[in-house]
Design a protein around this motif. Structure first.
Motif, PDB file in Angstrom:
ATOM      1  N   ASN A  42       0.782  -1.080  -0.179  1.00  0.00           N
ATOM      2  CA  ASN A  42       0.015  -0.146  -0.038  1.00  0.00           C
ATOM      3  C   ASN A  42       0.885   1.223  -0.188  1.00  0.00           C
ATOM      4  O   ASN A  42       0.927   2.178   1.066  1.00  0.00           O
ATOM      5  N   ARG A  89      -0.685   2.029  -4.958  1.00  0.00           N
ATOM      6  CA  ARG A  89       0.049   0.898  -4.683  1.00  0.00           C
ATOM      7  C   ARG A  89       1.118   0.493  -5.349  1.00  0.00           C
ATOM      8  O   ARG A  89       1.273   1.236  -6.810  1.00  0.00           O
ATOM      9  N   CYS A 102       3.266  -3.090  -7.072  1.00  0.00           N
ATOM     10  CA  CYS A 102       3.050  -4.444  -7.114  1.00  0.00           C
ATOM     11  C   CYS A 102       4.217  -5.069  -7.969  1.00  0.00           C
ATOM     12  O   CYS A 102       4.247  -4.698  -8.956  1.00  0.00           O
ATOM     13  N   MET A 150      -6.252  -4.623  -0.519  1.00  0.00           N
ATOM     14  CA  MET A 150      -5.552  -3.381  -0.452  1.00  0.00           C
ATOM     15  C   MET A 150      -6.489  -2.200  -0.096  1.00  0.00           C
ATOM     16  O   MET A 150      -6.194  -1.316   0.573  1.00  0.00           O
TER      17      MET A 150
END
Length: 429
Positions: free
Chosen positions: A46, A102, A104, A383
Protein backbone atom coordinates in the motif's frame (compact mmCIF):
# COMPACT_ATOMS: atom_id res chain seq x y z
CA UNK A 1 3.08 -18.21 12.49
CA UNK A 2 -0.46 -18.32 11.13
CA UNK A 3 -4.02 -17.53 12.12
CA UNK A 4 -7.21 -19.29 11.02
CA UNK A 5 -7.62 -19.57 7.27
CA UNK A 6 -10.78 -18.02 5.79
CA UNK A 7 -12.55 -19.78 2.92
CA UNK A 8 -14.29 -17.26 0.67
CA UNK A 9 -16.81 -18.80 -1.71
CA UNK A 10 -19.23 -17.16 -4.13
CA UNK A 11 -22.30 -19.21 -5.02
CA UNK A 12 -23.15 -17.13 -8.09
CA UNK A 13 -20.02 -18.24 -9.94
CA UNK A 14 -19.01 -21.26 -7.80
CA UNK A 15 -15.55 -19.84 -7.20
CA UNK A 16 -13.43 -20.19 -4.05
CA UNK A 17 -10.43 -18.34 -2.73
CA UNK A 18 -8.66 -18.37 0.63
CA UNK A 19 -7.36 -15.70 2.96
CA UNK A 20 -4.85 -15.98 5.77
CA UNK A 21 -3.29 -13.24 7.91
CA UNK A 22 0.04 -14.26 9.40
CA UNK A 23 1.25 -13.25 12.85
CA UNK A 24 3.73 -10.83 11.27
CA UNK A 25 0.78 -9.01 9.62
CA UNK A 26 1.24 -10.21 6.04
CA UNK A 27 -2.01 -11.08 4.27
CA UNK A 28 -1.95 -14.15 2.03
CA UNK A 29 -4.59 -14.71 -0.66
CA UNK A 30 -4.79 -17.89 -2.70
CA UNK A 31 -7.15 -19.07 -5.44
CA UNK A 32 -6.34 -22.69 -6.35
CA UNK A 33 -7.70 -23.17 -9.89
CA UNK A 34 -7.82 -26.86 -10.90
CA UNK A 35 -6.90 -27.53 -14.50
CA UNK A 36 -4.53 -24.58 -14.79
CA UNK A 37 -0.84 -25.34 -15.27
CA UNK A 38 0.47 -21.87 -14.46
CA UNK A 39 0.69 -19.65 -11.40
CA UNK A 40 0.45 -15.87 -11.25
CA UNK A 41 1.67 -14.23 -8.05
CA UNK A 42 1.42 -10.62 -6.88
CA UNK A 43 3.35 -9.12 -3.96
CA UNK A 44 1.90 -5.68 -3.34
CA UNK A 45 2.37 -2.82 -0.93
CA UNK A 46 0.00 0.00 0.00
CA UNK A 47 2.49 2.59 -1.21
CA UNK A 48 2.01 4.52 -4.43
CA UNK A 49 2.77 7.81 -6.10
CA UNK A 50 0.26 9.81 -4.00
CA UNK A 51 2.02 8.85 -0.76
CA UNK A 52 4.33 11.82 -0.39
CA UNK A 53 4.57 12.36 3.36
CA UNK A 54 4.36 10.22 6.48
CA UNK A 55 5.24 10.09 10.15
CA UNK A 56 7.01 7.22 11.91
CA UNK A 57 8.57 7.12 15.36
CA UNK A 58 7.66 10.76 15.79
CA UNK A 59 9.56 11.82 12.65
CA UNK A 60 7.87 13.43 9.64
CA UNK A 61 9.27 12.47 6.24
CA UNK A 62 8.44 14.32 3.03
CA UNK A 63 9.05 12.56 -0.28
CA UNK A 64 9.80 13.82 -3.80
CA UNK A 65 7.45 12.98 -6.66
CA UNK A 66 8.29 9.65 -8.28
CA UNK A 67 9.89 7.91 -5.33
CA UNK A 68 7.41 4.99 -5.24
CA UNK A 69 8.09 4.29 -8.92
CA UNK A 70 11.83 4.68 -8.31
CA UNK A 71 11.63 2.07 -5.55
CA UNK A 72 9.82 -0.30 -7.92
CA UNK A 73 12.85 -0.22 -10.20
CA UNK A 74 15.40 -0.57 -7.40
CA UNK A 75 13.71 -3.52 -5.66
CA UNK A 76 14.76 -5.83 -8.51
CA UNK A 77 18.40 -5.80 -7.51
CA UNK A 78 20.55 -6.60 -4.47
CA UNK A 79 24.16 -7.49 -3.70
CA UNK A 80 23.81 -10.77 -5.61
CA UNK A 81 22.62 -9.21 -8.86
CA UNK A 82 19.24 -8.59 -10.45
CA UNK A 83 16.04 -10.55 -9.98
CA UNK A 84 15.30 -10.82 -13.70
CA UNK A 85 18.33 -13.05 -14.25
CA UNK A 86 17.25 -15.36 -11.44
CA UNK A 87 13.67 -15.47 -12.71
CA UNK A 88 14.90 -16.35 -16.19
CA UNK A 89 16.74 -19.37 -14.78
CA UNK A 90 13.44 -20.69 -13.39
CA UNK A 91 11.48 -19.99 -16.58
CA UNK A 92 9.31 -17.38 -14.86
CA UNK A 93 8.24 -14.09 -16.44
CA UNK A 94 8.41 -11.16 -14.02
CA UNK A 95 7.31 -7.53 -13.98
CA UNK A 96 6.16 -4.75 -11.67
CA UNK A 97 3.96 -1.66 -11.76
CA UNK A 98 3.39 1.45 -9.69
CA UNK A 99 0.01 3.11 -9.44
CA UNK A 100 -1.33 6.08 -7.54
CA UNK A 101 -2.01 4.02 -4.41
CA UNK A 102 0.05 0.82 -4.67
CA UNK A 103 3.16 -0.87 -6.02
CA UNK A 104 3.02 -4.51 -7.12
CA UNK A 105 5.65 -7.06 -8.09
CA UNK A 106 4.45 -10.01 -10.16
CA UNK A 107 5.54 -13.19 -11.86
CA UNK A 108 3.93 -15.87 -13.99
CA UNK A 109 5.38 -19.37 -14.09
CA UNK A 110 4.48 -22.97 -14.93
CA UNK A 111 7.39 -24.64 -13.11
CA UNK A 112 9.82 -24.06 -10.22
CA UNK A 113 7.13 -22.18 -8.31
CA UNK A 114 8.87 -22.36 -4.89
CA UNK A 115 12.05 -20.92 -6.42
CA UNK A 116 10.11 -18.09 -8.10
CA UNK A 117 8.34 -17.27 -4.82
CA UNK A 118 11.70 -17.18 -3.03
CA UNK A 119 13.04 -14.70 -5.58
CA UNK A 120 9.94 -12.51 -5.30
CA UNK A 121 9.92 -12.40 -1.50
CA UNK A 122 13.67 -12.10 -0.99
CA UNK A 123 14.23 -9.17 -3.35
CA UNK A 124 11.17 -7.18 -2.32
CA UNK A 125 11.65 -7.83 1.39
CA UNK A 126 15.39 -7.13 1.53
CA UNK A 127 16.17 -3.80 -0.11
CA UNK A 128 19.67 -2.85 -1.16
CA UNK A 129 20.61 0.70 -2.16
CA UNK A 130 23.92 2.47 -2.64
CA UNK A 131 24.79 5.95 -3.83
CA UNK A 132 26.18 4.59 -7.10
CA UNK A 133 23.17 2.39 -7.91
CA UNK A 134 20.77 5.22 -7.09
CA UNK A 135 22.63 7.62 -9.39
CA UNK A 136 22.62 5.05 -12.17
CA UNK A 137 18.84 4.57 -11.79
CA UNK A 138 18.25 8.31 -11.85
CA UNK A 139 19.70 8.37 -15.35
CA UNK A 140 17.61 5.40 -16.49
CA UNK A 141 14.34 6.74 -15.10
CA UNK A 142 15.16 10.20 -16.42
CA UNK A 143 15.13 8.72 -19.92
CA UNK A 144 11.83 6.96 -19.17
CA UNK A 145 10.29 10.26 -18.06
CA UNK A 146 11.35 11.90 -21.31
CA UNK A 147 9.83 9.01 -23.25
CA UNK A 148 6.48 9.51 -21.51
CA UNK A 149 6.68 13.20 -22.40
CA UNK A 150 6.13 12.08 -26.01
CA UNK A 151 2.92 10.19 -25.17
CA UNK A 152 -0.17 12.29 -25.86
CA UNK A 153 -2.40 10.05 -23.73
CA UNK A 154 -0.06 10.29 -20.73
CA UNK A 155 0.34 14.05 -21.09
CA UNK A 156 -3.42 14.43 -21.42
CA UNK A 157 -4.17 12.50 -18.22
CA UNK A 158 -1.83 14.54 -16.06
CA UNK A 159 -2.81 17.82 -17.70
CA UNK A 160 -6.39 17.03 -16.72
CA UNK A 161 -5.41 16.06 -13.17
CA UNK A 162 -3.38 19.26 -12.80
CA UNK A 163 -6.40 21.20 -14.03
CA UNK A 164 -8.77 19.88 -11.35
CA UNK A 165 -6.51 19.37 -8.31
CA UNK A 166 -4.67 22.08 -6.39
CA UNK A 167 -2.69 20.02 -3.86
CA UNK A 168 -3.49 16.33 -4.19
CA UNK A 169 -0.36 14.43 -5.31
CA UNK A 170 -2.45 12.55 -7.86
CA UNK A 171 -1.74 15.57 -10.06
CA UNK A 172 1.97 14.65 -10.25
CA UNK A 173 3.37 12.19 -12.79
CA UNK A 174 3.77 8.72 -11.26
CA UNK A 175 7.40 8.67 -12.44
CA UNK A 176 8.06 12.18 -11.10
CA UNK A 177 10.26 14.65 -12.94
CA UNK A 178 13.97 14.64 -13.69
CA UNK A 179 14.33 17.31 -11.00
CA UNK A 180 12.27 15.47 -8.34
CA UNK A 181 14.02 12.11 -8.69
CA UNK A 182 17.39 13.90 -8.41
CA UNK A 183 16.44 14.46 -4.73
CA UNK A 184 16.26 10.72 -4.03
CA UNK A 185 19.00 9.24 -1.84
CA UNK A 186 19.65 5.72 -0.47
CA UNK A 187 18.71 7.01 3.00
CA UNK A 188 15.32 8.24 1.75
CA UNK A 189 14.65 4.94 -0.01
CA UNK A 190 15.41 3.00 3.18
CA UNK A 191 13.02 5.23 5.12
CA UNK A 192 10.28 4.33 2.62
CA UNK A 193 10.93 0.60 2.77
CA UNK A 194 11.09 0.68 6.58
CA UNK A 195 7.71 2.42 6.59
CA UNK A 196 5.80 0.65 3.81
CA UNK A 197 7.63 -2.49 2.67
CA UNK A 198 6.65 -4.30 5.85
CA UNK A 199 4.44 -7.40 6.22
CA UNK A 200 1.52 -5.53 7.81
CA UNK A 201 1.33 -3.16 4.82
CA UNK A 202 1.65 -5.86 2.15
CA UNK A 203 -0.33 -8.58 0.41
CA UNK A 204 0.89 -11.78 -1.26
CA UNK A 205 -1.70 -13.07 -3.72
CA UNK A 206 -1.51 -16.07 -6.05
CA UNK A 207 -3.86 -17.94 -8.38
CA UNK A 208 -3.65 -21.08 -10.48
CA UNK A 209 -1.80 -24.31 -9.77
CA UNK A 210 -0.87 -23.43 -6.18
CA UNK A 211 -2.03 -23.93 -2.60
CA UNK A 212 -2.12 -21.73 0.48
CA UNK A 213 0.31 -24.12 2.16
CA UNK A 214 2.89 -23.35 -0.55
CA UNK A 215 2.53 -19.62 0.09
CA UNK A 216 2.90 -20.08 3.84
CA UNK A 217 6.01 -22.22 3.33
CA UNK A 218 7.57 -19.56 1.07
CA UNK A 219 7.00 -16.84 3.67
CA UNK A 220 8.39 -19.03 6.45
CA UNK A 221 11.56 -19.61 4.43
CA UNK A 222 12.16 -15.85 4.39
CA UNK A 223 11.53 -15.24 8.10
CA UNK A 224 9.79 -11.91 7.48
CA UNK A 225 9.44 -9.77 10.60
CA UNK A 226 6.78 -7.17 11.41
CA UNK A 227 7.59 -3.46 11.35
CA UNK A 228 9.10 -2.01 14.51
CA UNK A 229 6.65 0.91 14.39
CA UNK A 230 3.68 1.74 12.15
CA UNK A 231 3.81 4.62 9.66
CA UNK A 232 0.99 7.11 9.22
CA UNK A 233 0.43 8.68 5.82
CA UNK A 234 -0.11 12.43 5.71
CA UNK A 235 -2.43 14.24 3.30
CA UNK A 236 -2.79 17.89 2.33
CA UNK A 237 -6.30 19.38 2.35
CA UNK A 238 -7.83 19.78 -1.09
CA UNK A 239 -10.41 22.53 -1.83
CA UNK A 240 -13.52 21.72 -3.84
CA UNK A 241 -12.68 24.28 -6.52
CA UNK A 242 -10.59 23.58 -9.60
CA UNK A 243 -7.42 25.56 -10.40
CA UNK A 244 -7.59 25.63 -14.20
CA UNK A 245 -10.84 25.35 -16.21
CA UNK A 246 -9.09 25.33 -19.59
CA UNK A 247 -5.64 24.42 -20.80
CA UNK A 248 -4.17 24.02 -24.25
CA UNK A 249 -0.74 23.03 -25.53
CA UNK A 250 0.89 21.59 -28.64
CA UNK A 251 2.59 18.28 -29.37
CA UNK A 252 3.64 16.25 -32.37
CA UNK A 253 0.18 14.70 -32.91
CA UNK A 254 -1.66 14.06 -36.17
CA UNK A 255 -4.87 15.72 -35.03
CA UNK A 256 -6.17 17.46 -31.91
CA UNK A 257 -6.79 15.45 -28.74
CA UNK A 258 -9.58 16.52 -26.44
CA UNK A 259 -10.10 15.73 -22.75
CA UNK A 260 -12.50 16.82 -20.05
CA UNK A 261 -12.27 15.94 -16.37
CA UNK A 262 -14.90 16.27 -13.63
CA UNK A 263 -13.81 16.67 -10.03
CA UNK A 264 -16.03 14.87 -7.53
CA UNK A 265 -16.18 14.73 -3.75
CA UNK A 266 -14.42 11.60 -2.44
CA UNK A 267 -16.66 9.08 -0.72
CA UNK A 268 -16.02 7.16 2.49
CA UNK A 269 -13.98 3.93 2.32
CA UNK A 270 -17.13 1.91 3.05
CA UNK A 271 -18.91 3.42 0.03
CA UNK A 272 -15.96 3.61 -2.31
CA UNK A 273 -16.20 0.32 -4.18
CA UNK A 274 -19.93 0.60 -4.84
CA UNK A 275 -19.38 4.18 -5.99
CA UNK A 276 -16.57 3.08 -8.31
CA UNK A 277 -18.78 0.46 -9.96
CA UNK A 278 -21.57 2.98 -10.50
CA UNK A 279 -19.16 5.58 -11.87
CA UNK A 280 -17.63 3.03 -14.26
CA UNK A 281 -21.14 2.23 -15.45
CA UNK A 282 -21.91 5.92 -15.97
CA UNK A 283 -18.96 6.36 -18.33
CA UNK A 284 -20.32 3.50 -20.45
CA UNK A 285 -23.88 4.83 -20.35
CA UNK A 286 -22.70 8.26 -21.47
CA UNK A 287 -20.22 7.44 -24.23
CA UNK A 288 -19.87 3.66 -24.53
CA UNK A 289 -19.79 2.36 -28.09
CA UNK A 290 -23.47 1.32 -27.87
CA UNK A 291 -24.70 4.80 -26.88
CA UNK A 292 -26.45 7.35 -29.13
CA UNK A 293 -23.71 9.92 -28.39
CA UNK A 294 -20.87 7.65 -29.46
CA UNK A 295 -22.66 6.49 -32.63
CA UNK A 296 -23.56 10.05 -33.62
CA UNK A 297 -20.06 11.45 -33.11
CA UNK A 298 -18.47 8.42 -34.76
CA UNK A 299 -20.79 8.59 -37.80
CA UNK A 300 -19.99 12.29 -38.20
CA UNK A 301 -16.27 11.51 -38.17
CA UNK A 302 -15.70 13.57 -35.02
CA UNK A 303 -14.23 10.70 -32.96
CA UNK A 304 -12.68 7.29 -33.53
CA UNK A 305 -13.05 4.02 -31.67
CA UNK A 306 -10.59 5.12 -28.96
CA UNK A 307 -12.87 7.78 -27.54
CA UNK A 308 -13.84 6.67 -24.02
CA UNK A 309 -14.46 7.60 -20.42
CA UNK A 310 -12.82 6.32 -17.25
CA UNK A 311 -12.86 6.88 -13.52
CA UNK A 312 -10.01 7.70 -11.15
CA UNK A 313 -10.52 7.10 -7.45
CA UNK A 314 -8.52 6.81 -4.26
CA UNK A 315 -8.79 7.46 -0.56
CA UNK A 316 -9.04 11.23 -1.06
CA UNK A 317 -9.88 11.80 -4.71
CA UNK A 318 -12.58 10.88 -7.24
CA UNK A 319 -12.85 12.10 -10.83
CA UNK A 320 -14.10 11.28 -14.32
CA UNK A 321 -12.13 11.58 -17.57
CA UNK A 322 -13.48 11.61 -21.12
CA UNK A 323 -10.93 11.87 -23.93
CA UNK A 324 -10.00 10.99 -27.47
CA UNK A 325 -8.79 12.33 -30.80
CA UNK A 326 -11.10 14.70 -32.66
CA UNK A 327 -10.92 17.23 -35.44
CA UNK A 328 -13.32 19.50 -33.51
CA UNK A 329 -12.66 19.52 -29.72
CA UNK A 330 -15.18 22.30 -29.06
CA UNK A 331 -17.98 20.39 -30.80
CA UNK A 332 -17.24 17.14 -28.98
CA UNK A 333 -17.10 18.93 -25.62
CA UNK A 334 -20.44 20.59 -26.29
CA UNK A 335 -22.08 17.33 -27.38
CA UNK A 336 -20.74 15.47 -24.34
CA UNK A 337 -22.03 18.09 -21.90
CA UNK A 338 -25.40 18.13 -23.64
CA UNK A 339 -25.68 14.34 -23.39
CA UNK A 340 -24.89 14.41 -19.66
CA UNK A 341 -27.54 17.11 -19.17
CA UNK A 342 -30.05 15.09 -21.21
CA UNK A 343 -29.50 11.93 -19.16
CA UNK A 344 -29.93 13.90 -15.96
CA UNK A 345 -33.17 15.45 -17.18
CA UNK A 346 -34.78 12.60 -19.13
CA UNK A 347 -33.28 9.70 -17.21
CA UNK A 348 -31.22 6.70 -18.28
CA UNK A 349 -33.15 4.24 -20.44
CA UNK A 350 -33.87 1.03 -18.56
CA UNK A 351 -32.77 -1.15 -21.48
CA UNK A 352 -29.42 0.69 -21.63
CA UNK A 353 -28.89 0.20 -17.90
CA UNK A 354 -29.67 -3.52 -18.11
CA UNK A 355 -27.43 -3.97 -21.14
CA UNK A 356 -24.54 -2.18 -19.44
CA UNK A 357 -24.99 -4.03 -16.15
CA UNK A 358 -25.09 -7.39 -17.93
CA UNK A 359 -21.97 -6.56 -19.95
CA UNK A 360 -20.06 -5.54 -16.84
CA UNK A 361 -21.24 -8.61 -14.94
CA UNK A 362 -20.18 -10.84 -17.82
CA UNK A 363 -16.74 -9.24 -17.93
CA UNK A 364 -16.34 -9.73 -14.17
CA UNK A 365 -17.26 -13.41 -14.47
CA UNK A 366 -14.90 -13.80 -17.44
CA UNK A 367 -12.04 -12.32 -15.41
CA UNK A 368 -12.31 -15.29 -13.04
CA UNK A 369 -11.01 -17.52 -15.84
CA UNK A 370 -7.64 -15.75 -15.92
CA UNK A 371 -5.01 -16.47 -13.27
CA UNK A 372 -3.49 -13.04 -13.91
CA UNK A 373 -6.80 -11.24 -13.38
CA UNK A 374 -7.73 -13.29 -10.31
CA UNK A 375 -4.41 -12.78 -8.50
CA UNK A 376 -4.23 -9.08 -9.40
CA UNK A 377 -7.86 -8.39 -8.46
CA UNK A 378 -7.55 -10.26 -5.16
CA UNK A 379 -4.52 -8.18 -4.21
CA UNK A 380 -6.07 -4.88 -5.29
CA UNK A 381 -9.35 -5.56 -3.51
CA UNK A 382 -7.61 -6.60 -0.29
CA UNK A 383 -5.54 -3.41 -0.25
CA UNK A 384 -8.79 -1.47 -0.50
CA UNK A 385 -10.56 -3.52 2.17
CA UNK A 386 -12.73 -5.47 -0.28
CA UNK A 387 -13.02 -9.02 -1.58
CA UNK A 388 -12.63 -10.66 -4.97
CA UNK A 389 -16.40 -10.98 -5.31
CA UNK A 390 -17.32 -7.42 -4.38
CA UNK A 391 -17.96 -6.27 -7.95
CA UNK A 392 -20.23 -9.23 -8.70
CA UNK A 393 -22.33 -8.58 -5.62
CA UNK A 394 -22.58 -4.84 -6.28
CA UNK A 395 -23.64 -5.39 -9.89
CA UNK A 396 -26.18 -8.05 -8.90
CA UNK A 397 -27.89 -5.66 -6.46
CA UNK A 398 -27.55 -2.44 -8.47
CA UNK A 399 -30.70 -0.70 -9.64
CA UNK A 400 -31.40 1.93 -12.27
CA UNK A 401 -32.44 4.29 -9.46
CA UNK A 402 -29.01 3.90 -7.80
CA UNK A 403 -27.23 4.90 -11.00
CA UNK A 404 -29.61 7.76 -11.82
CA UNK A 405 -29.28 9.22 -8.33
CA UNK A 406 -25.47 9.17 -8.56
CA UNK A 407 -25.55 10.80 -12.01
CA UNK A 408 -27.70 13.66 -10.72
CA UNK A 409 -25.14 14.39 -7.98
CA UNK A 410 -22.04 14.23 -10.18
CA UNK A 411 -20.60 15.41 -13.51
CA UNK A 412 -21.30 19.11 -12.98
CA UNK A 413 -19.89 21.45 -15.62
CA UNK A 414 -18.78 24.02 -13.03
CA UNK A 415 -16.42 21.43 -11.52
CA UNK A 416 -14.96 20.39 -14.86
CA UNK A 417 -11.79 21.27 -16.76
CA UNK A 418 -10.99 20.94 -20.44
CA UNK A 419 -7.63 20.22 -22.04
CA UNK A 420 -6.85 20.33 -25.77
CA UNK A 421 -3.62 19.12 -27.36
CA UNK A 422 -3.20 20.67 -30.79
CA UNK A 423 -0.74 19.54 -33.49
CA UNK A 424 2.54 21.42 -33.37
CA UNK A 425 3.21 23.48 -36.47
CA UNK A 426 5.94 21.96 -38.59
CA UNK A 427 8.79 24.34 -39.29
CA UNK A 428 9.43 25.13 -42.92
CA UNK A 429 12.84 23.92 -44.04
Amino acid sequence: MTQTKQILHNERVDFTCEKLVLENGLTLLCAPMPGYAGVHAVYGTNFGSVDRAFTQNGKTVKLPAGIAHFLEHKMFENEEGDAFSLYAATGASANAFTGFDRTCYVFTATQHIPEALDILLSFVSRPYFTKDTVQKEQGIIGQEIKMYDDSADWRMMFALLQSIYHNNPVRDDIAGTVESIAEITPELLYECTDAFYTPGNMVLSAAGNITMEELVAAVERQGLRPAAAPAEKLREPEPESIPRPYHEFTMAVAQPTFGIAFKERPVSPAERFRCDVICDMLTELICGDFTPLFRRLYDEGLINSNFAGEVGSGDDYLCFFFSGETSDPEKVRSELLCEIARLKKEGIAKEDFLLCRNLMYGEAVGDLESIENVATTMAGCEMRGETLFEQLEVLASLTLEDVQQTLEQMLCEERSATVVIRPAQKSKG
